[in-house]
Write a protein that holds these residues in place. Structure first.
Motif, short mmCIF file in Angstrom:
data_model
loop_
_atom_site.label_atom_id
_atom_site.label_comp_id
_atom_site.label_asym_id
_atom_site.label_seq_id
_atom_site.Cartn_x
_atom_site.Cartn_y
_atom_site.Cartn_z
N GLY A 172 0.82 -1.20 0.00
CA GLY A 172 0.00 0.00 0.00
C GLY A 172 0.86 1.25 0.00
O GLY A 172 2.09 1.20 0.08
N ARG A 173 0.17 2.40 -0.10
CA ARG A 173 0.84 3.70 -0.04
C ARG A 173 0.53 4.36 1.30
O ARG A 173 -0.63 4.44 1.69
CB ARG A 173 0.38 4.62 -1.18
N PHE A 174 1.55 4.82 1.96
CA PHE A 174 1.40 5.42 3.27
C PHE A 174 2.21 6.72 3.32
O PHE A 174 2.91 7.05 2.38
CB PHE A 174 1.84 4.44 4.36
N ARG A 175 2.11 7.42 4.43
CA ARG A 175 2.75 8.73 4.52
C ARG A 175 3.65 8.81 5.75
O ARG A 175 3.31 8.31 6.81
CB ARG A 175 1.67 9.82 4.61
N GLY A 176 4.80 9.43 5.56
CA GLY A 176 5.70 9.69 6.66
C GLY A 176 5.88 11.19 6.82
O GLY A 176 5.47 11.98 5.96
N GLN A 177 6.53 11.59 7.90
CA GLN A 177 6.63 13.01 8.22
C GLN A 177 7.89 13.27 9.03
O GLN A 177 8.32 12.43 9.82
CB GLN A 177 5.40 13.44 9.02
N CYS A 178 8.49 14.44 8.86
CA CYS A 178 9.55 14.87 9.76
C CYS A 178 8.89 15.27 11.07
O CYS A 178 7.97 16.10 11.08
CB CYS A 178 10.32 16.04 9.17
N ALA A 179 9.35 14.71 12.18
CA ALA A 179 8.72 14.94 13.48
C ALA A 179 9.58 15.79 14.40
O ALA A 179 9.37 15.83 15.60
CB ALA A 179 8.42 13.59 14.16
N GLU A 180 10.57 16.50 13.83
CA GLU A 180 11.42 17.39 14.62
C GLU A 180 11.47 18.74 13.91
O GLU A 180 11.81 18.81 12.73
CB GLU A 180 12.84 16.82 14.74
N PHE A 181 11.12 19.82 14.61
CA PHE A 181 11.10 21.13 13.96
C PHE A 181 12.46 21.44 13.37
O PHE A 181 13.48 21.43 14.06
CB PHE A 181 10.71 22.22 14.96
#
Length: 304
Positions: A172-181
């Motif tokens: 499947g397709r999923f999403r990641g994110q930078c979690a540090e400002f």
């Protein structure tokens, strides 16, 4: 629907995330039971006579409810979680992928065993059912790699390589994110994670080893405007400062998950990236005509 989002810790597609989601469920259940027990005791205490419990009985209640039961519960939780703290061991033949956080995009390098490395950006593809070792680095400031449905978050520190072994359980397709400002466009620093069936992943990886060269006016304008000084395009340019654009046309998003990849969005980004993405290091090209930008955009879109 709850847990159905592409970036949800409850929409799991990795073994570590699934275990964490299960643990969270049990902890919530335990908290509810404890809260209900405390509430029941409070209700009973309010309705009881002042001499309903002797001093000895009260001390016994405190001992069991405040000491023995919490100790047993916490000890059980510790014993149950210890096996999950053991890192997954990788084998020499497992795939390794170096992911480097930049301002504000992701540099991705696949390192198949015994084969040349393959560069990509802002998208991570992994095979289902295989262990993959992620080597997490930062090129400028602190970042944090987080794909809620795959595994826990791991900091990315300049000058240091952190290690995360993941194991996808479904495609499947999923999403990641930078979690540090990390700066002005921290909130616009996402990426796509594509979990693929093993045969499909192997075919995709093979296709990336022999990218088709397409020349023409778009390639000429790309070079003439100095784009190759920062961006790499197989067969045309070897820039490493910015994202590799060899297979830009195959990506669903532009600017590290910031917006959908469309022709109009790409033209605007080429001419004035800082206006679209504040803090981006790519300079604006006010001298570039709309026609030239559209020609470069069409050429990049064809490179799948």
């Amino acid at each position: 629907m709850f847990g159905s989002g592409r970036q949800s810790a409850f929409n799991t597609f990795g073994t570590e995330a699934a275990w964490l989601a299960g643990l969270t469920g049990w902890m919530v259940l335990g908290a509810v039971v404890i809260a209900a027990g405390v509430g029941t005791l409070m209700f009973m205490a309010q309705r009881s006579r002042e001499d309903a419990l002797t001093h000895r009985q009260g001390m016994r209640l405190v001992l069991w409810a405040g000491g023995v039961v919490p100790t047993v519960v916490l000890l059980t939780l510790l014993i149950a979680t210890l096996p999950a703290m053991r890192p997954i061991k990788v084998q020499p033949g497992d795939l390794r992928v170096t992911v480097t956080g930049e301002q504000f995009w992701w540099r991705v390098r696949y390192q198949p065993p015994g084969q040349p490395a393959i560069d990509d950006s802002n998208e991570l593809r992994i095979p289902v059912g295989r262990d993959v070792e992620l080597l997490l680095e930062a090129g400028d400031v602190l970042h944090s790699f987080w794909v809620p449905g795959l595994a826990g978050k791991v900091d990315m520190v300049p000058g240091r390589t952190n290690r995360l072994v993941v194991h996808a359980t479904r495609a499947g397709r999923f999403r990641g994110q930078c979690a540090e400002f990390c700066g002005l466009s921290h909130a616009l620093m996402a990426f796509e994670v594509v979990a693929m069936e093993p045969a499909a992943f192997d075919a995709w990886l093979a296709s990336r080893r022999t990218p088709a060269f397409r020349g023409g006016e778009g390639a000429r304008l790309f070079t003439a405007n100095g784009c190759g000084g920062c961006h790499g395009v197989a067969g045309v340019a070897n820039g490493t400062i910015g994202p590799d654009l060899t297979h830009l046309g195959s990506r669903p998003s532009l600017g590290a998950g910031m917006q959908k990849l469309t022709h109009a969005h790409l033209v605007r980004f080429i001419r004035n990236a800082p206006q679209v993405k504040p803090g981006a290091r790519m300079p604006a090209y006010p001298q570039m005509t709309e026609t030239d930008a559209a020609t470069i955009a069409r050429w990049l879109e064809q490179r799948r």
